[in-house]
Design an enzyme around this catalytic site. Structure first.
Site, PDB file in Angstrom:
ATOM      1  N   ASP A 143       0.843  -1.202   0.000  1.00 19.84           N
ATOM      2  CA  ASP A 143       0.000   0.000   0.000  1.00 19.84           C
ATOM      3  C   ASP A 143       0.876   1.249   0.000  1.00 19.84           C
ATOM      4  OD1 ASP A 143      -2.318   1.804   0.663  1.00 19.84           O
ATOM      5  OD2 ASP A 143      -3.322  -0.089   1.010  1.00 19.84           O
ATOM      6  N   HIS A 199      -3.896   6.132   3.108  1.00 21.52           N
ATOM      7  CA  HIS A 199      -4.534   4.891   2.662  1.00 21.52           C
ATOM      8  C   HIS A 199      -3.893   3.658   3.292  1.00 21.52           C
ATOM      9  CE1 HIS A 199      -5.762   1.862  -0.432  1.00 21.52           C
ATOM     10  NE2 HIS A 199      -6.811   2.628  -0.582  1.00 21.52           N
ATOM     11  N   SER A 525     -11.033  -0.967  -1.190  1.00 19.44           N
ATOM     12  CA  SER A 525      -9.763  -0.904  -0.459  1.00 19.44           C
ATOM     13  C   SER A 525      -9.968  -1.155   1.029  1.00 19.44           C
ATOM     14  CB  SER A 525      -9.134   0.483  -0.607  1.00 19.44           C
ATOM     15  OG  SER A 525      -8.543   0.642  -1.852  1.00 19.44           O
TER      16      SER A 525
END
Ligand code: NAG
Ligand code: NAG
Ligand code: NAG
Ligand code: NAG
Ligand code: NAG
Ligand code: NAG
Ligand code: NAG
Ligand code: NAG
Ligand code: NAG
Ligand code: NAG
Ligand code: NAG
Ligand code: NAG
Length: 740
Positions: A143, A199, A525
């Site tokens: 990520d 994220h 996600s």
């Protein structure tokens, strides 16, 4: 923030870097596949892997001021490398012995306080207790990196890394601990595994964050934030800044396999490709062969058909659905109509009086105005008003609010467009705001049309638990059928991915007094790391199960009804299509005790790949060894021992066999219950299976027959359910016409 990710995913399908035709000095990173060194040894015993790969690079590179061409040498994901090359150099390389293929890399996009209760995980009982909270399992997260000193990554109660662990911590300060046992960055990582986006911190804490009390965003969704597997270790592989390059993803998977991860979690992806050219699928195959479970997001390109990423049958493909928590913000119009909406930012002091509404979208000479892009608001007087903004137009929901705020607007009502239906997002807005569903959009547009002085206010109602429509499939969740292998039902499963609270590297409230910072965002996600965490729990309780066995346990035990016990719906509030839900919504506790499993061994994929009519050479790329389909058996996709069925009706009848392994009680009698898809007859032989041993395998045969050619099987689905006194093992059946 979530929309950035969704929008990026939609655009990612377009970011395909074409080969640059002729400029000699225009170097691009190519992914190059070559034959394995083993197959060459007869020619030259002295060569090592690096030497073999280097032999493909242009010889003129010897000059010292050339920039290094080799980017990565891969040894697990496949024989090959990533190198900076020109188009001409690649053409030249194609003539070399042992060369297989080369193409420029693509850029891929990045696709919880209450979630755990919603999933039925509770402290000191059930699966959490049985699995010791995933203790000791290593989850590798590819990520945007991580903020290591966030309280979610404290290592209280964590054992030291397992003996097999070979990973590294590449932070330039002492940041790793028994929670984060590895942190690496790659070319695209700006020289640090540190997360500058958010994220990666969010997804890692969703999978395996430790307990943090009093987590909330602007006071909302307050509670204890915790990941799904709070005592699992995290290994961080930073492969994205805002997008993720293929060569880095491959290098991370290559490294993670060596490091000794147990689960790989990838909340990112590109568009559908043949599996031999789909680099995540290739890396995942090598990982799967070594017993590593690969869990990936399905993509945020819904609700359109055929919009999936990460379709390979050896990957768990995860769609997104809601949880039963709403952060309610109601728009009250001047005519007293109340429109339900959501927001994470809920100011206590917002005035209850009616304020004028302005809709920049009424200016038909500026079509962008409806989207509230920063420049489009210049022509509209929004000062002191509530501004209506449509979702979309390449601007994130939060950026629209910032534009409205900058232009002097007081508040914003975000309008869903038709395809978003009843899917709303509770974002961390920078001004008072609410996101209303499409029904609300229509009501408010009709209202402003009906009066010359439209007014509204927003009433903030805080966090409300118990929404009985949950889980509901999110509009953005990508849908099947699978493009590359329509005979395998995808996505596999749905899990929580809407308005998920998890760790965030910075305070969205600009509160500098705390490191305990969280954010609420949405996307597949977010659902992927929920499943990665569940896989870690199941790896703890069943260390001997293969990746396919764990996937089967998750799929055959999934729920197909919502909290009010009727079929799971989608964003239109109609029962969701099977190509939106796959097997259904994950039920972790049931997955821990599935009764029977559909197992698949790595070699079972050979006849499946031969049946896809891939060439021997293409299959060799996936398997990393020579395969000759003329001497292998070849099967139809539907014959792979998958826990679900996706039946394309070309011919009028199809028969497959399935083999189930008994992992429940030694003595168990299972009887099949059939709910046939409309217009289809389903027969199973034998209808009863008597198991008398653990790990015993029994086989059944299932025939799908179209009742008559005129019958309409569009959107038709059903299931096979094997029932014993203790277990229900459900396999969904999707049916569609070949000419979809
Ligand atoms: C550590 O890395 C950060 C970010 O890359 C950099 O700003 C800092 O100077 C580095 N510190 C040391 C001691 O190398
Ligand atoms: C969150 O909940 C905790 C305990 O339930 C409480 O002490 C705290 O004040 C709450 N925080 C907010 C912002 O509501
Ligand atoms: C709109 O206004 C902003 C600031 O008010 C300004 O920076 C921008 O250039 C303007 N855009 C146009 C297209 O006029
Ligand atoms: C509509 O947009 C045009 C072009 O941007 C602008 O010139 C005009 O003033 C706008 N009209 C209104 C009523 O805002
Ligand atoms: C607004 O009113 C006009 C005229 O009455 C009508 O044609 C139009 O469809 C209405 N628009 C909406 C969004 O209701
Ligand atoms: C799910 O929940 C909603 C709200 O409680 C209910 O109206 C609906 O009938 C349920 N069933 C479906 C099909 O989602
Ligand atoms: C946080 O600070 C930034 C920069 O000053 C500002 O744009 C933003 O509106 C602030 N957010 C909140 C919630 O106050
Ligand atoms: C593979 O080729 C065979 C023979 O031409 C054909 O029947 C079959 O449908 C093809 N399979 C796929 C997946 O295209
Ligand atoms: C594959 O097997 C067939 C049948 O045995 C044989 O004729 C063919 O030469 C083999 N191909 C390769 C590339 O080895
Ligand atoms: C299973 O059933 C058989 C026959 O009824 C019995 O002999 C055997 O002991 C049973 N096995 C177990 C593990 O209960
Ligand atoms: C399984 O056992 C039942 C009785 O317990 C018997 O009626 C049935 O025929 C058996 N089925 C098979 C396939 O052996
Ligand atoms: C089949 O059913 C679908 C949805 O139920 C409908 O949209 C479609 O028009 C039907 N097709 C035919 C050929 O009747």
């Amino acid at each position: 923030m979530s929309l950035i990710i969704q929008i990026l995913i939609i655009f990612s399908m377009l970011i395909v870097q074409p080969a640059i035709a002729s400029e000699q000095n225009n170097l691009e990173t190519y992914i190059v596949h070559v034959e394995s060194l083993d197959s060459q040894l007869s020619n030259d015993q002295s060569q090592d892997l690096e030497g073999w790969y280097n032999s493909f690079l242009p010889t003129t590179l010897a000059s010292s001021n050339e920039i290094p061409r080799m980017v990565y040498s891969y040894h697990n994901v496949f024989p090959g490398f990533a190198a900076k090359l020109t188009y001409e150099e690649v053409k030249e390389m194609e003539n070399k012995k042992g060369f297989l293929s080369a193409r420029p890399q693509e850029e891929f996009s990045l696709h919880t306080t209450h979630t755990l209760n919603f999933l039925g995980l509770h402290e000191n009982m059930g699966l959490w207790k049985d699995s010791s909270y995933g203790k000791g399992v290593v989850i590798g997260v590819l990520d945007t990196g991580i903020l290591p000193d966030h309280p979610s990554f404290n290592d209280e109660g964590m054992p030291p890394p397992p003996a097999k662990w070979k990973g590294k911590c590449e932070f330039n300060f002492t940041a790793c601990n028994n929670k984060i046992i590895g942190a690496r960055y790659f070319q695209n990582g700006n020289g640090t595994p540190l997360d500058s986006d958010g994220h990666g911190t969010h997804t890692a804490s969703t999978a395996a964050g430790n307990f943090v009390k009093g987590a909330n965003v602007f006071g909302n969704a307050n509670g204890t934030a915790v990941g799904v597997a709070p005592l699992a270790h995290l290994a961080i592989y930073k492969v994205c800044i805002t997008s993720c390059s293929e060569s880095d993803i491959l290098a991370a998977m290559d490294t993670a396999i060596d490091d000794g991860v147990d689960v790989l979690s990838l909340s990112l992806g590109g568009s559908s490709k043949p599996f031999y050219d789909d680099n995540i699928a290739l890396g995942a195959f090598s990982a799967m062969e070594k017993g590593i479970f690969v869990s990936c997001s399905a993509g945020n390109s819904g609700p359109f058909k055929f919009s999936l990423s990460n379709e390979a049958p050896w990957i768990l493909t995860v769609g997104a659905s809601t949880i039963d928590r709403k952060l309610r913000a109601v728009a009250v119009l001047g005519n007293n109509e109340e429109l339900e909406g959501e927001s994470a930012f809920q100011p206590k002091d917002f005035p209850s009086m009616q304020l004028p509404i302005v809709y920049p979208g009424l200016n038909i000479s500026d079509f962008r105005a409806a989207y509230c892009t920063p420049s489009s608001l210049n022509n509209t007087d929004v000062k002191g008003k509530i501004v209506l903004c449509e979702i979309g137009g390449g601007t994130t929901r939060i950026a629209k609010g910032q534009a409205v705020k900058n232009a002097g607007g007081i508040a914003m009502i975000l309008l869903n467009i038709e395809r978003q239906g009843f899917s709303t997002a509770a974002d961390s807005h920078v001004l008072p705001a609410t996101n209303v569903n499409y029904e609300g959009t229509q009501k408010i547009l009709a209202y402003i049309n009906s009066t010359s002085t439209p007014t509204a206010t927003i009433v903030f109602k805080g966090t409300v638990i118990g929404d009985k429509s949950a889980p509901m499939v999110a509009s953005f969740s990508s849908r099947g059928p699978s493009r590359e292998s329509p005979g395998i039902l995808k996505p596999d499963i749905i899990g929580p991915g809407v308005n998920i609270l998890a760790a965030w590297p910075i305070s969205v409230e600009n509160n500098s007094n705390t490191k305990s910072t969280f954010n609420i965002i949405s996307g597949t996600s977010m659902s992927c790391p929920h499943l990665s965490g569940i896989v870690a729990l199941l790896k703890s309780t069943h260390p001997d199960w293969s990746p396919a066995a764990i996937k089967s346990a998750i799929m055959t035990s999934a729920d197909i009804v919502n909290l009010s016990d009727t079929l799971i719906e989608d964003e239109r509030l109609v029962p969701a299509n099977i190509f939106a839900t796959g097997a259904g919504h994950v039920n972790p506790s049931k997955a821990n005790d599935p009764g029977l499993i559909y197992d698949i061994e790595p070699r079972d994929y050979i006849p499946y790949l031969c049946g896809l009519n891939y060439t021997n050479r293409h299959i060799s790329v996936i398997l990393q060894r020579k395969v000759n389909c003329s001497v292998e058996s070849s099967i139809l996709e539907g014959q792979l021992n998958y826990p679900s069925f996706s039946i394309m009706f070309g011919s009028s009848s199809q028969t497959y066999t399935r083999t189930m392994t008994n992992v429940g009680e030694a003595n168990a009698t299972y009887t099949v219950n059939i709910v046939p898809p409309q217009g289809v007859s389903v027969t199973v032989k034998p209808p009863t299976l008597n198991f008398s041993d653990l790990n015993q395998k029994l086989t059944y045969e299932v025939t799908f027959r179209r009742l008559d050619t005129a019958s309409n099987t569009t959107n038709s689905h059903g299931y096979l359910l094997w029932k014993s006194s203790k277990h229900s093992v459900r396999s969904p059946v999707a049916v569609f016409e070949t000419k979809l």
